[in-house]
Design a protein around this motif. Structure first.
Motif, PDB file in Angstrom:
ATOM      1  N   PRO A  36      14.567 -17.566  -6.152  1.00  0.00           N
ATOM      2  CA  PRO A  36      15.812 -17.364  -5.393  1.00  0.00           C
ATOM      3  C   PRO A  36      15.534 -17.118  -3.919  1.00  0.00           C
ATOM      4  O   PRO A  36      14.417 -16.756  -3.526  1.00  0.00           O
ATOM      5  N   PHE A  37      16.557 -17.301  -3.109  1.00  0.00           N
ATOM      6  CA  PHE A  37      16.455 -17.000  -1.686  1.00  0.00           C
ATOM      7  C   PHE A  37      16.256 -15.491  -1.532  1.00  0.00           C
ATOM      8  O   PHE A  37      16.915 -14.699  -2.202  1.00  0.00           O
ATOM      9  N   PRO A  38      15.356 -15.049  -0.661  1.00  0.00           N
ATOM     10  CA  PRO A  38      15.088 -13.604  -0.542  1.00  0.00           C
ATOM     11  C   PRO A  38      16.256 -12.859   0.111  1.00  0.00           C
ATOM     12  O   PRO A  38      17.120 -13.463   0.756  1.00  0.00           O
ATOM     13  N   GLN A  39      16.260 -11.547  -0.059  1.00  0.00           N
ATOM     14  CA  GLN A  39      17.276 -10.702   0.559  1.00  0.00           C
ATOM     15  C   GLN A  39      16.872 -10.430   2.004  1.00  0.00           C
ATOM     16  O   GLN A  39      15.961  -9.645   2.275  1.00  0.00           O
ATOM     17  N   ALA A 113      25.783  -9.033   5.008  1.00  0.00           N
ATOM     18  CA  ALA A 113      25.827  -8.968   3.547  1.00  0.00           C
ATOM     19  C   ALA A 113      24.694  -8.139   2.965  1.00  0.00           C
ATOM     20  O   ALA A 113      24.749  -7.743   1.795  1.00  0.00           O
ATOM     21  N   ALA A 114      23.655  -7.874   3.758  1.00  0.00           N
ATOM     22  CA  ALA A 114      22.495  -7.152   3.230  1.00  0.00           C
ATOM     23  C   ALA A 114      22.728  -5.652   3.152  1.00  0.00           C
ATOM     24  O   ALA A 114      21.979  -4.944   2.477  1.00  0.00           O
ATOM     25  N   ALA A 115      23.737  -5.146   3.837  1.00  0.00           N
ATOM     26  CA  ALA A 115      24.018  -3.708   3.800  1.00  0.00           C
ATOM     27  C   ALA A 115      24.657  -3.350   2.470  1.00  0.00           C
ATOM     28  O   ALA A 115      25.684  -3.911   2.096  1.00  0.00           O
ATOM     29  N   ASP A 116      24.072  -2.408   1.782  1.00  0.00           N
ATOM     30  CA  ASP A 116      24.571  -2.008   0.458  1.00  0.00           C
ATOM     31  C   ASP A 116      25.620  -0.905   0.611  1.00  0.00           C
ATOM     32  O   ASP A 116      25.486   0.186   0.063  1.00  0.00           O
ATOM     33  N   GLY A 117      26.643  -1.188   1.395  1.00  0.00           N
ATOM     34  CA  GLY A 117      27.686  -0.214   1.673  1.00  0.00           C
ATOM     35  C   GLY A 117      28.341  -0.553   3.001  1.00  0.00           C
ATOM     36  O   GLY A 117      28.139  -1.637   3.559  1.00  0.00           O
ATOM     37  N   ILE A 118      29.123   0.374   3.539  1.00  0.00           N
ATOM     38  CA  ILE A 118      29.839   0.130   4.790  1.00  0.00           C
ATOM     39  C   ILE A 118      28.887   0.246   5.982  1.00  0.00           C
ATOM     40  O   ILE A 118      28.004   1.102   6.012  1.00  0.00           O
ATOM     41  N   TRP A 209      32.097  -8.434  -0.589  1.00  0.00           N
ATOM     42  CA  TRP A 209      32.657  -8.052   0.704  1.00  0.00           C
ATOM     43  C   TRP A 209      31.644  -7.278   1.533  1.00  0.00           C
ATOM     44  O   TRP A 209      30.837  -6.509   1.000  1.00  0.00           O
ATOM     45  N   ALA A 210      31.719  -7.462   2.834  1.00  0.00           N
ATOM     46  CA  ALA A 210      31.041  -6.612   3.804  1.00  0.00           C
ATOM     47  C   ALA A 210      32.120  -5.950   4.646  1.00  0.00           C
ATOM     48  O   ALA A 210      33.175  -6.551   4.895  1.00  0.00           O
TER      49      ALA A 210
END
Length: 244
Positions: A36-39, A113-118, A209-210
């Protein structure tokens, strides 16, 4: 899969083309690897290479890419990128990639999109919302933009932005359940209802969502714009200087 054509060397390329080609070339190489494409959290376009700073190590990159920082950075020299195969992609892997500005290492782009939150965008009350407004336009216009919604909350009218603009996130409720997801950007602090709804969006089991706002106590990323216009990201050493 059909391995895309390499690009003839010797042409002068725009920064947007180089970043887009690097993303597509990496996606093509990972597909050949069956991986898969990396994060990716940050993309840096330097004078001689494109570097992708990963959220977590992701094994070995495709041939032509180099590992740095214990596998947390994947780097491809620009001369090697020119001849890298890159397939057209039906769905861009980094649709929420936005330009942040210039850094000592090069031009910095941030993957929201990489932020796991706001994401909290704080600091100068004029420049911080101006940066968020720039991002809203990029999210609908860049070569790697995806089909997701881009919703602006609390901004002044902007003829350069074609998406929905509302005073409160609650006014955009019908859009928040659409399967393609998207990005909500606030011009300032969200009211309690909107903040709670934004938290639900980024905490969903399948996150689509971001959210970018200001003054968020439990933000996972906190960017601060000072009065001079420089941005402290907390993700890079040294400030980033946006093109105001």
């Amino acid at each position: 899969m059909n391995v895309g054509h390499a690009t003839p060397p010797g042409r002068r390329r725009s920064g947007a083309w180089i970043v887009d080609h690097a993303i597509r070339a990496l996606a093509t190489g990972r597909a050949v690897q069956g991986k898969p494409f990396p994060q990716v959290g940050v993309v840096v376009l330097g004078s001689g290479a494109v570097s992708l700073r990963l959220i977590a190590p992701a094994g070995s990159p495709p041939p032509g890419w180099e590992l740095e920082h214990d596998g947390r950075t994947w780097r491809v020299p620009l001369d090697r990128l020119e001849t890298a195969a890159a397939d057209p992609l039906p769905r861009p892997p980094l649709p929420l990639l936005v330009s942040l500005g210039d850094h000592d290492d090069g031009r910095v782009l941030l993957n929201l999109a990489a932020a796991d939150g706001i994401i909290s965008l704080d600091g100068d009350s004029v420049l911080a919302p101006r940066l968020a407004a720039q991002w809203s336009r990029q999210l609908t216009r860049s070569p790697w933009a995806g089909p997701g919604q881009v919703i602006r909350v609390g901004f002044a009218a902007d003829p350069g932005f074609a998406g929905p603009s509302v005073e409160r996130l609650a006014q955009a409720s019908p859009l928040l359940t659409r399967p393609e997801g998207g990005t909500a950007l606030f011009a300032g602090p969200a009211d309690p209802y909107d903040l709670r709804r934004a938290g639900e969006l980024v905490a969903a089991p399948v996150r689509r969502w971001a959210v970018v706002a200001s003054g968020v106590d439990d933000a996972v990323w906190r960017l601060r714009v000072d009065i001079s216009g420089s941005v402290d990201t907390g993700l890079l050493t040294g400030p980033v200087r946006p093109a105001w």
